[in-house]
Design an enzyme around this catalytic site. Sequence first.
Site, PDB file in Angstrom:
ATOM      1  CB  CYS A  48      -0.869   0.042   1.242  1.00  2.73           C
ATOM      2  SG  CYS A  48      -2.025  -1.339   1.359  1.00  2.73           S
ATOM      3  N   GLY A 104      -1.084   0.908  -5.044  1.00  5.38           N
ATOM      4  CA  GLY A 104      -2.365   0.286  -4.744  1.00  5.38           C
ATOM      5  C   GLY A 104      -3.488   1.016  -5.442  1.00  5.38           C
ATOM      6  CE1 TYR A 106       5.903  -4.638 -11.077  1.00  3.73           C
ATOM      7  CE2 TYR A 106       4.884  -4.660  -8.911  1.00  3.73           C
ATOM      8  CZ  TYR A 106       4.776  -4.602 -10.284  1.00  3.73           C
ATOM      9  OH  TYR A 106       3.542  -4.482 -10.863  1.00  3.73           O
ATOM     10  CG  ASN A 109       3.233  -0.203   2.796  1.00  2.00           C
ATOM     11  OD1 ASN A 109       2.684  -1.157   2.263  1.00  2.00           O
ATOM     12  ND2 ASN A 109       4.458   0.199   2.484  1.00  2.00           N
ATOM     13  N   GLY A 110       1.838  -2.671   4.910  1.00  2.83           N
ATOM     14  CA  GLY A 110       2.526  -3.869   5.375  1.00  2.83           C
ATOM     15  C   GLY A 110       1.553  -4.975   5.701  1.00  2.83           C
TER      16      GLY A 110
END
Length: 476
Positions: A2, A28, A255, A100-101
């Site tokens: 995210c 996201g 990426y 985020n995670g």
Amino acid sequence: MCGILGICGQDDVAYDLVFGLTSLQHRGQDAAGIVTFDRAFRMRKGRGLVSQIFQEEHIEQLRGSCGLGHVRYATMGSTDVLDAQPVALNYPFGLAMAHNGNVVNFSELRRSLYEEHHRLLDTSNDVALILYTFAAELETKDLKNLTVEDIFDTVEATQNKIQGAYSAIALIANHGFLAFTDPYGIRPLVMGRKFTGEGVVYALASETTCLDYLGYEMMRDLDPGEALFIDADGQVHQRVCHCGHQAFCVFEYIYFAREDSIIHNRLVANERVRMGRSLARTFQKTGLSPDIVIDVPSSAYFFASGLAEELGVPYRRGLAKNNHIGRSFITPSQTQRERLVRQKLNAIRDVIRDKKIAVVDDSIVRGTTSKRLVQLLRQAGAKEVYFVSASPPIKYPCIYGIDMSSTREIIAAHYDPDQVARYIEADAVVYQTLDDLQALYEDLPCCYACFSGEYPTGATPAILEDVAKEKARSNR
Ligand code: SF4
């Protein structure tokens, strides 16, 4: 994966949050949300892209000089808007959080929240687990005389309970803005600032590209286990709470992050060129002699240019991309992913025809996207197709928030490179070696768990099974 952005200043921050989130949209595209604080929380969340969710009338209502923004790719939890972030609650008083995670010990946390604090969490969204754990720990403090040290102690107690990877940002009503990372610093979080006539505005974001867009100066990356609190007077406080061994996600460089972001003092684009150059050594050992090197747009461009340079083979653009369609890796279902590849990429025939092609992609996960790409190149008249992966073979699931959480789905967990080549119908498959990748990061301890199976937080078979089950549950 995210994207998060928190801003704390003097004037309304909603416009900066919306514009900043659009620059994190690559992290996201399932949902987005913003919460601001102006005597009360003001929140808007929705499914889809930032530009679809926030129109001017919504932004005008999001008043407040502190706020949190989130773009969501659902790795855990449903894609339902109810699971979108930020999440807020009024216990023990107003708290809002986005992260985020991925939390990995959610069964244990749910159980302990229920048994010890009588909180029944029916969501599979793991930020709620972090937020409720934080709230339960905060409740043990003297809330009328809450100090900065109390807040940091609360973060530390939360970090001690939560296992997994997370960068979190939070608003504590009438107290301030909080940011913290997991003890291993697996997910990125950068701090920036902007000087205005009214004072300094601070921003905490997943990537520096967001700071660039908004005109904030990059200050630094947060350290593993660090907490940062900006109080109601704009004073910044900092403490490294629970710190483990740094294990930054190397896949951010491969990426996830945008090429123009700088993470841990490294420009992502340069990292990808270095990986491409390093790939050349393995490629040369195969004895293959491509006529051209092409990339799978757009994340593989820098790998391909590094590889081509080092091999002394021309780089060409052999695939055209429709930029108005989302990234294939970060859409939830396989059917959607395959449909997107078909809609998104087309071969540039005259470039491809009668050539031996080395086509470079960031990775091979399931193999289905790679197979479709090889078919496209063959249909365009390629003589031979060598599929080159900038990352080593992915053999293990990522339990830290990347959507490859089941070993069953991962092709290199079951097949060697020759078998993968046969499956994707390529003439050869060449992977980066894990040793070569690790050699590039001797001075930055990274997580390589999806290649090596060595999870920095430790992962028992029970946790791996729990993550796989939770993923299956949230996909139903
Ligand atoms: S397992 Fe792989 S994708 Fe997941 S955090 Fe580690 S390096 Fe990143």
